[in-house]
Write a protein that holds these residues in place. Structure first.
Motif, short mmCIF file in Angstrom:
data_model
loop_
_atom_site.label_atom_id
_atom_site.label_comp_id
_atom_site.label_asym_id
_atom_site.label_seq_id
_atom_site.Cartn_x
_atom_site.Cartn_y
_atom_site.Cartn_z
N GLY A 49 0.82 -1.21 0.00
CA GLY A 49 0.00 0.00 0.00
C GLY A 49 0.85 1.26 0.00
O GLY A 49 0.51 2.25 -0.64
N LYS A 50 1.99 1.22 0.74
CA LYS A 50 2.87 2.37 0.78
C LYS A 50 3.52 2.62 -0.57
O LYS A 50 3.71 3.78 -0.97
CB LYS A 50 3.95 2.17 1.84
CG LYS A 50 3.43 2.22 3.26
CD LYS A 50 4.55 2.03 4.24
CE LYS A 50 4.01 2.02 5.66
NZ LYS A 50 5.06 1.84 6.66
N ILE A 51 3.84 1.57 -1.28
CA ILE A 51 4.46 1.71 -2.60
C ILE A 51 3.47 2.33 -3.58
O ILE A 51 3.83 3.25 -4.33
CB ILE A 51 4.97 0.35 -3.12
CG1 ILE A 51 6.12 -0.14 -2.24
CG2 ILE A 51 5.41 0.45 -4.57
CD1 ILE A 51 6.58 -1.55 -2.55
N ILE A 52 2.25 1.88 -3.56
CA ILE A 52 1.22 2.42 -4.45
C ILE A 52 0.97 3.89 -4.11
O ILE A 52 0.87 4.74 -5.01
CB ILE A 52 -0.08 1.60 -4.37
CG1 ILE A 52 0.16 0.21 -4.96
CG2 ILE A 52 -1.23 2.30 -5.08
CD1 ILE A 52 -0.99 -0.74 -4.78
N PHE A 53 0.88 4.20 -2.83
CA PHE A 53 0.68 5.58 -2.40
C PHE A 53 1.83 6.47 -2.88
O PHE A 53 1.61 7.58 -3.38
CB PHE A 53 0.56 5.65 -0.87
CG PHE A 53 0.43 7.05 -0.35
CD1 PHE A 53 -0.75 7.76 -0.50
CD2 PHE A 53 1.50 7.67 0.28
CE1 PHE A 53 -0.87 9.05 -0.03
CE2 PHE A 53 1.40 8.96 0.75
CZ PHE A 53 0.21 9.65 0.60
N THR A 54 3.05 5.97 -2.74
CA THR A 54 4.22 6.73 -3.18
C THR A 54 4.21 6.95 -4.69
O THR A 54 4.49 8.07 -5.16
CB THR A 54 5.52 6.00 -2.77
OG1 THR A 54 5.51 5.80 -1.34
CG2 THR A 54 6.74 6.80 -3.16
#
Length: 126
Positions: free
Chosen positions: A2-7
Motif C-alpha cells: 500500500g505504501k508503494i502504491i501511495f508513493t
C-alpha cells in the motif's frame, strides 16, 4: 504494498502538476508575446482606438493569468509585466504612440526572459 502504491500515486501527481504548470506558464508568456505583436502592428497601422481596446483586453487577461503565475512560479517579472501593461495603457491614453511601440517591445522582452528563466532547463537548474 500500500505504501508503494501511495508513493507512486504521489509522484505521478507531483509530476503532473509540474508539467501542467510548465505548459500553462509557457503558453501564457507565448500568448502575451503574440498579443503585444498584434498591438504593435495596430500602432504601426495607426489603428489607435483598436490598439487601446486590445490593451485593455490584454490587461484584464493578464490579471487573471498573473494570479495563477504568481502562485505557481513567484517572480518579480510577472508582477512587473502588469505594471508595464498599465504604462502601455497610459502612453496610449496620452497619445504617445512611439512610446507605446517601445512599451510593447519591453513587455515582449520581459515575457520571453521570464519564460526562459522559469522553464525547467538544465542551465536554470545548475
Amino acid at each position: 504494498m500500500g505504501k508503494i502504491i501511495f508513493t507512486i500515486v504521489l509522484v505521478v501527481i507531483i509530476l503532473a502538476l509540474g508539467i501542467g504548470e510548465q505548459v500553462f506558464m509557457q503558453h501564457s508568456f507565448d500568448e502575451l508575446v503574440v498579443r503585444c505583436e498584434e498591438i504593435q502592428q495596430m500602432l504601426i497601422d495607426k489603428e489607435y482606438s483598436k490598439a487601446h481596446k486590445a490593451v485593455e483586453q490584454t490587461k484584464d487577461w493578464w490579471a487573471k493569468k498573473r494570479n495563477i503565475l504568481e502562485f505557481t512560479c513567484p517572480n518579480n517579472d510577472v508582477k512587473d509585466i502588469y505594471k508595464e501593461i498599465g504604462e502601455l495603457e497610459g502612453t496610449l491614453h496620452s497619445q504617445m504612440y512611439d512610446d507605446s511601440i517601445t512599451r510593447t517591445n519591453v513587455i515582449k522582452s520581459m515575457a520571453e526572459n521570464s519564460k526562459n528563466l522559469l522553464a525547467y532547463r538544465i542551465k536554470n537548474i545548475l
